[in-house]
Design an enzyme around this catalytic site. Structure first.
Site, short mmCIF file in Angstrom:
data_model
loop_
_atom_site.label_atom_id
_atom_site.label_comp_id
_atom_site.label_asym_id
_atom_site.label_seq_id
_atom_site.Cartn_x
_atom_site.Cartn_y
_atom_site.Cartn_z
N HIS B 219 90.29 -31.23 97.82
CA HIS B 219 90.45 -32.43 97.01
C HIS B 219 89.51 -33.55 97.43
O HIS B 219 89.46 -34.58 96.77
CB HIS B 219 91.91 -32.91 97.04
CG HIS B 219 92.79 -32.07 96.15
ND1 HIS B 219 92.55 -30.74 95.93
CD2 HIS B 219 93.87 -32.39 95.40
CE1 HIS B 219 93.47 -30.27 95.11
NE2 HIS B 219 94.28 -31.25 94.76
N SER B 223 87.39 -29.72 92.65
CA SER B 223 87.03 -28.34 92.33
C SER B 223 85.61 -28.26 91.81
O SER B 223 85.13 -29.17 91.12
CB SER B 223 87.98 -27.80 91.26
OG SER B 223 89.29 -27.77 91.75
N LYS B 247 97.53 -24.24 81.87
CA LYS B 247 96.71 -23.03 81.94
C LYS B 247 97.20 -22.13 83.08
O LYS B 247 97.27 -20.90 82.94
CB LYS B 247 95.26 -23.42 82.16
CG LYS B 247 94.31 -22.26 81.93
CD LYS B 247 92.87 -22.71 82.01
CE LYS B 247 91.95 -21.51 81.82
NZ LYS B 247 90.54 -21.90 81.92
N ASP B 248 97.56 -22.74 84.21
CA ASP B 248 98.08 -21.95 85.33
C ASP B 248 99.43 -21.31 84.99
O ASP B 248 99.75 -20.22 85.46
CB ASP B 248 98.22 -22.81 86.59
CG ASP B 248 96.86 -23.06 87.26
OD1 ASP B 248 95.99 -22.19 87.15
OD2 ASP B 248 96.70 -24.12 87.88
N GLU B 291 96.92 0.55 104.50
CA GLU B 291 97.17 0.17 103.11
C GLU B 291 95.85 -0.05 102.38
O GLU B 291 94.82 -0.35 102.99
CB GLU B 291 97.99 -1.14 103.10
CG GLU B 291 99.41 -0.93 103.61
CD GLU B 291 100.32 -0.43 102.51
OE1 GLU B 291 100.32 0.80 102.28
OE2 GLU B 291 101.02 -1.24 101.89
C1 HEM Z 1 96.93 -17.49 100.87
C2 HEM Z 1 95.82 -17.49 100.29
C3 HEM Z 1 95.18 -18.63 99.50
C4 HEM Z 1 95.74 -19.60 98.72
C5 HEM Z 1 97.22 -19.77 98.44
C6 HEM Z 1 94.68 -20.39 98.19
C7 HEM Z 1 94.85 -21.48 97.34
C8 HEM Z 1 93.83 -22.15 96.71
C9 HEM Z 1 93.99 -23.06 95.62
C10 HEM Z 1 95.33 -23.44 94.98
C11 HEM Z 1 92.75 -23.48 95.25
C12 HEM Z 1 92.41 -24.36 94.07
C13 HEM Z 1 92.39 -23.56 92.75
C14 HEM Z 1 91.23 -22.63 92.61
O1 HEM Z 1 90.06 -23.06 92.74
O2 HEM Z 1 91.45 -21.44 92.31
C15 HEM Z 1 91.81 -22.87 96.13
C16 HEM Z 1 90.43 -23.07 96.08
C17 HEM Z 1 89.52 -22.42 96.88
N1 HEM Z 1 89.77 -21.38 97.75
FE1 HEM Z 1 91.61 -20.66 98.23
N2 HEM Z 1 93.50 -19.93 98.66
C18 HEM Z 1 93.77 -18.84 99.45
C19 HEM Z 1 92.85 -18.08 100.12
C20 HEM Z 1 91.47 -18.28 100.10
C21 HEM Z 1 90.52 -17.46 100.76
C22 HEM Z 1 90.90 -16.22 101.57
C23 HEM Z 1 89.28 -17.99 100.48
C24 HEM Z 1 87.90 -17.54 100.89
C25 HEM Z 1 87.58 -16.90 101.92
C26 HEM Z 1 89.45 -19.14 99.67
C27 HEM Z 1 88.43 -19.96 99.22
C28 HEM Z 1 88.59 -20.99 98.33
C29 HEM Z 1 87.51 -21.83 97.83
C30 HEM Z 1 86.04 -21.75 98.23
C31 HEM Z 1 88.10 -22.74 96.92
C32 HEM Z 1 87.38 -23.81 96.10
C33 HEM Z 1 86.98 -23.21 94.77
C34 HEM Z 1 86.23 -24.16 93.86
O3 HEM Z 1 86.74 -25.20 93.50
O4 HEM Z 1 85.12 -23.78 93.49
N3 HEM Z 1 90.80 -19.28 99.44
N4 HEM Z 1 92.49 -22.04 97.02
#
Ligand code: HEM
Lengths: 280, 421
Positions: B219, B223, B247-248, B291
Site C-alpha cells: 500500500h 498495486s 470483483k474479488d 505432494e
Molecule cells: C499466503 C500467501 C499470500 C497472500 C495471502 C498474499 C496476499 C496478497 C494480496 C492480498 C495482494 C494484493 C492483491 C493482488 O495484487 O493480487 C498481494 C500482492 C502481491 N503479492 Fe502476495 N500474497 C501471498 C503470497 C505471495 C507470494 C508467495 C509472492 C511472491 C513471491 C507474492 C507477491 C506479491 C506481489 C509482488 C504483490 C504486488 C502485486 C502488484 O500489485 O503488482 N505474494 N499479495
C-alpha cells in the site's frame, strides 16, 4: 555485484547439470537398463463399474451386504478390518438386532480380561466393538501365512490406485505364469509359496486365490455366487469400508455446488452492475 | 496511502466515530481494503489471486483448528485418530478433505499469484519489499505444508519426512547432527511428530503476520497493473471498495466452486494412495514422492546425479534451495525499466518458456527417478537456472521494449477503441 555473481552461479549449476546429463546419457546408452518382468507383464486394473462411482454414486445396499458376507466367510480368516465397528454395519441396512447377533457370533472373540483374576481372556463382541482381528498380533499373522502379512483391509480401496477395480482385478486375476514371461525372464519364475497375479505390483503374491470356486458362499438374497460376482461384491464392500461417508459427501457436494453457483452468478451480476459505467 | 486523491474516512455512525476516536481501527480497514484505497482501474483477473490466497489461508486456519480438536499427535494413534475424524466425528470427513485439498488450492492460487508477479514485473521498484515478503510467505507455506503432511502418519508422511530431513544430512560435517536435532532422534518418530504438529499449528499465524507486512508494503506504492506504468492521476484509479471488493467477490465464488468440486467429488485425486497405509519404518514405498506442489523442486533435487567437487546429493540440496533463494534477487537481476511483459517481446517468450519448463519439472518430480525423467529434469533444471541467472539479466539489457501508453486511462480507452472517458 549481484549480476556477475548470479551469472557465475548460473553457469555453475548449468554446467553440473549438463555434466550429469551427459554422464547419465552415456551410461544409458552403454548399459541400457535391463527390462524387468514387472515392467513388461504388470497389468492395470480391469474396467469395472460400481454403483458408488461418479458424482451421484450411491451404494447398492444389497451388494454391500453380500460383500460383507464374503468378507465374513472368506477374507476375515486372514484379514482384519480394524477401522470398522460392528455398529457401522447398520449403514448396510442391518437392523440393531441383526448387528447385535453378528457381533455376538463373530468367529474371533474380543480380547478382554477375566474380571476375577485379571488374566487375559476373550469375550463375545458387542455392536460398540471394532471388528476383531483374526490374529492376536503380526507375529501370529505371519506365522500362519508363510511369513507374509495379510494387510488390514479397511482402507485398501483408497490405498491403491483405482482401489475398487484393483481389488476386483486382483481377486479374479490369478492365472498360470505366461510362457512368454518364463522365456524372457527365466529368473522370474514364481516361487512355490507365491501365486502369479499380473495385477499385483511385483506379479507374485503370497495370498492364495481366496475365491476359487463358484458357490463358495451362499447368498441370502439368492444372487448366484460366481467368483466374478463375489469379487465384485467384496470390492464394493471394501469401497464402503474405506469411505463410509461417500453418499453423504456426494449429497452435500451437490447442495454446496448449487448454492455456490447461485451465489457466484449473483456476485458476477453485482460486479457488472458496479462497474457498469467504468471502462477497464 | 500515497495518492493525494484517496478518499478520507468520515465515520457516518456515531458509534463508529466513538470507536475511531479511541482506536482508529475502522480507519485502518477503510484505508486498507475499503473506499480509501485507490486501485488502478485496469486490473485483470490475475489480480484476484492475492485475495484468494488470503481466503485459502483463512480456510486452512479455520478447518485446521477444528481438526486439531480431534487429532492426536502420537505415533501410536495418529493414523487412527485421523480415521476417527473421517468416520466418527460429525462432518469430520468434510473438515479433513477441506483442509487437505485446501492446501493444494492454496498452492494453486499462490503459484498463479507468483507467476502474475513474474509476468507483470511486480517485483520491480518500488515493490521489491512486497516481493521479498511474498517469498518469505512462500517459504513459510512450504514448511507448513511439509509438516502438515507428516501429521496423518501414513507411509508417505513418514518416508517424506525421512527423505526431506535427510537432505540436511547432506551438509558436510554438521549435517547429521542437524538432522538428528531437527527430528529429535535418528529417524522420524514421536518426537518429530509432536514438534511438527506444534510448528504446523504455529506457522500459519506467522504467515498471517507476514501477510500484514506484505499488504502494508504494497500500500505504499499501491498495486501495479497490467500495463506496468505508474498511476498518473485520479482518472486512473477506482476505490477498492466497492469496485474490487465486488470483483474479488466474484473471483472468490469461482474459486470456491472449483475447490468444492474437488473436495466433494475427487477428494483424494491430489493425494497419494500410500498415505492411506499406516507409517511403517520397515517397509519402504516403491516410489517416495512429496505432494504435487513440491514436485518441481523435487525434480531439481534429484537432477544432480554426479559427484563434481561436491557430492551429488549436496549439489541437489544447494540447487533446490537455490532455486527459491534466487527469486529474492530477481528485482536486481532483471533491470529492464519496463515492468509489464506485455511490452517486452523477448522477455515474454522466455517467460512462457519458463512456465512450460516448470510444468515439465513438476511432471518429472512426480515420476519415478528413472530415465527418461532424470535426463529431462536435468535439461529443465538447467533452463530454470539459466533463465533467472543468465537469460533475464541479458535480455533486460538487450531488449527493445514496445512503446508504452502514456497513461492507464489512455491504455484502457485504446482497448475500447473510443476517446470518451
Ligand atoms: C499466503 C500467501 C499470500 C497472500 C495471502 C498474499 C496476499 C496478497 C494480496 C492480498 C495482494 C494484493 C492483491 C493482488 O495484487 O493480487 C498481494 C500482492 C502481491 N503479492 Fe502476495 N500474497 C501471498 C503470497 C505471495 C507470494 C508467495 C509472492 C511472491 C513471491 C507474492 C507477491 C506479491 C506481489 C509482488 C504483490 C504486488 C502485486 C502488484 O500489485 O503488482 N505474494 N499479495
Amino acid at each position: 555485484m549481484v549480476r556477475p555473481i548470479a551469472f557465475l552461479a548460473g553457469l555453475g549449476f548449468v554446467f553440473v547439470l549438463l555434466f550429469s546429463l551427459v554422464t547419465g546419457a552415456v551410461a544409458y546408452i552403454s548399459e541400457p537398463p535391463a527390462k524387468t518382468a514387472e515392467h513388461e507383464f504388470h497389468l492395470h486394473p480391469k474396467e469395472v463399474s460400481f454403483a458408488s462411482d461418479g458424482p451421484l454414486g450411491k451404494f447398492d445396499r444389497q451388494q454391500l451386504q453380500r460383500g460383507f458376507q464374503v468378507y465374513k466367510e472368506v477374507c476375515s480368516a486372514c484379514h482384519s478390518l480394524h477401522q470398522v465397528a460392528f455398529r457401522d454395519l447398520k449403514d448396510l441396512g442391518f437392523t440393531d438386532a441383526e448387528v447385535k447377533a453378528i457381533a455376538k457370533n463373530w468367529a474371533t472373540e474380543v480380547p478382554s480380561i477375566n474380571p476375577e483374576t485379571g488374566e487375559p481372556a476373550t469375550r463375545k463382541g458387542t455392536p460398540a466393538d471394532k471388528i476383531p482381528a483374526p490374529y492376536a498380533n503380526e507375529v501370529a499373522a505371519r506365522a500362519a501365512n508363510n511369513n507374509a502379512l495379510p494387510p488390514d483391509l479397511s482402507l485398501m480401496a483408497k490405498a491403491r490406485h483405482d482401489g475398487g477395480a484393483y481389488i476386483y482385478s486382483l481377486l479374479t486375476g490369478y492365472q498360470d505364469q505366461p510362457a512368454e514371461l518364463l522365456k524372457h525372464f527365466p529368473d522370474a519364475k514364481t516361487p512355490a509359496s507365491l501365486h502369479y497375479n499380473p495385477y499385483f505390483a511385483n506379479l507374485n503374491l503370497a495370498m492364495p486365490p481366496p475365491l476359487a470356486a463358484d458357490g463358495q458362499v451362499t447368498y441370502a438374497d439368492g444372487t448366484k455366487s460366481t467368483v466374478d460376482q463375489m469379487a465384485k461384491d467384496v470390492s464394493a464392500f471394501l469401497i464402503w469400508t474405506a469411505e463410509p461417508k461417500l453418499e453423504k459427501r456426494h449429497a452435500t457436494g451437490i447442495a454446496v455446488l448449487g448454492f455456490l453457483l447461485i451465489a457466484t452468478i449473483l456476485a458476477y451480476l453485482s460486479y457488472r452492475n458496479i462497474w457498469a459505467g467504468i471502462k477497464h | 496511502m500515497s495518492f493525494p486523491w484517496a478518499n478520507h474516512y468520515a465515520p457516518k455512525h456515531p458509534l463508529m466515530k466513538w470507536i475511531d476516536d479511541r482506536l482508529p481501527l475502522p480507519r485502518l480497514v477503510y484505508n486498507a481494503v475499503g473506499a480509501g484505497y485507490p486501485v488502478p482501474r485496469n486490473l485483470n483477473y490475475f489480480w484476484n489471486f492475492g485475495v484468494l490466497s488470503g481466503a485459502a489461508l483463512a480456510i486452512q486456519i479455520v478447518t485446521g483448528i477444528v481438526l486439531a480438536m480431534h487429532y492426536a499427535a502420537n505415533g501410536l494413534v495418529a493414523f487412527d485418530s485421523v480415521e476417527h475424524i473421517m468416520r466418527d466425528v460429525n462432518s469430520g470427513w468434510m473438515l479433513r478433505y477441506a483442509h487437505a485439498n485446501g492446501a493444494s488450492f492454496f498452492f494453486i492460487v499462490v503459484y498463479l499469484h507468483i507467476f502474475r508477479g513474474l509476468f507483470y514485473g511486480s517485483y520491480k521498484a518500488p515493490r521489491e519489499m512486497v516481493w521479498l515478503l511474498g517469498l518469505v510467505i512462500f517459504l513459510l507455506m512450504m514448511a507448513t505444508a511439509f509438516m502438515g503432511y507428516v501429521l496423518p502418519w501414513g507411509q508417505m508422511s513418514f518416508w517424506g519426512a525421512k527423505v526431506i530431513t535427510g537432505l540436511f544430512g547432506a551438509i558436510p560435517v554438521v549435517g547429521t547432527p542437524i538432522q538428528t536435532w531437527l527430528l529429535g532422534g535418528f529417524a522420524p518418530d514421536n518426537a518429530a511428530l509432536n514438534r511438527f504438529f506444534s510448528l504446523h499449528y504455529l506457522l500459519p499465524f506467522v504467515i498471517a503476520g507476514v501477510i500484514i507486512l506484505h499488504i502494508w508494503a504494497l500500500h505504499i506504492p499501491g498495486s501495479s497493473n497490467p500495463t506496468g506504468i505508474d498511476v498518473k492521476g485520479p482518472q486512473d484509479t477506482v476505490p477498492f471498495h466497492p469496485y474490487y471488493t465486488a470483483k474479488d467477490g466474484f473471483g472468490l465464488g469461482v474459486f470456491l466452486i472449483l475447490y468444492c468440486a474437488v473436495l466433494f467429488f475427487a477428494p483424494n485425486a491430489m493425494g497419494h494412495p500410500d498415505n492411506y497405509i499406516a507409517a511403517n519404518p520397515l517397509s519402504t514405498p516403491a516410489h517416495i514422492v512429496p505432494e504435487w506442489y513440491f514436485w518441481p523442486f523435487y525434480a531439481i533435487l534429484r537432477a544432480f546425479t554426479v559427484d563434481f567437487i561436491l557430492p551429488a546429493k549436496l549439489w541437489g540440496v544447494i540447487a533446490m534451495f537455490g532455486s527459491i533463494i534466487l527469486l529474492f534477487f530477481l528485482p536486481w537481476l532483471d533491470k529492464s525499466p519496463v515492468r509489464s511483459g506485455n511490452y517486452r517481446p523477448a522477455f515474454k517468450k522466455f517467460f512462457w518458456l519458463l512456465v512450460i519448463d516448470v510444468l515439465i519439472l513438476g511432471y518429472c518430480g512426480g515420476s519415478p527417478a528413472e530415465e527418461p525423467y532424470v535426463m529431462i529434469s536435468q535439461l529443465a533444471a538447467a533452463y530454470y537456472f539459466a533463465h533467472f541467472l543468465i537469460i533475464l539479466p541479458i535480455v533486460s539489457r538487450m531488449e527493445r521494449p514496445l512503446p508504452l501508453p502514456n497513461s492507464i486511462t489512455e491504455a484502457v480507452l485504446e482497448k475500447h477503441g473510443n476517446a470518451a472517458a
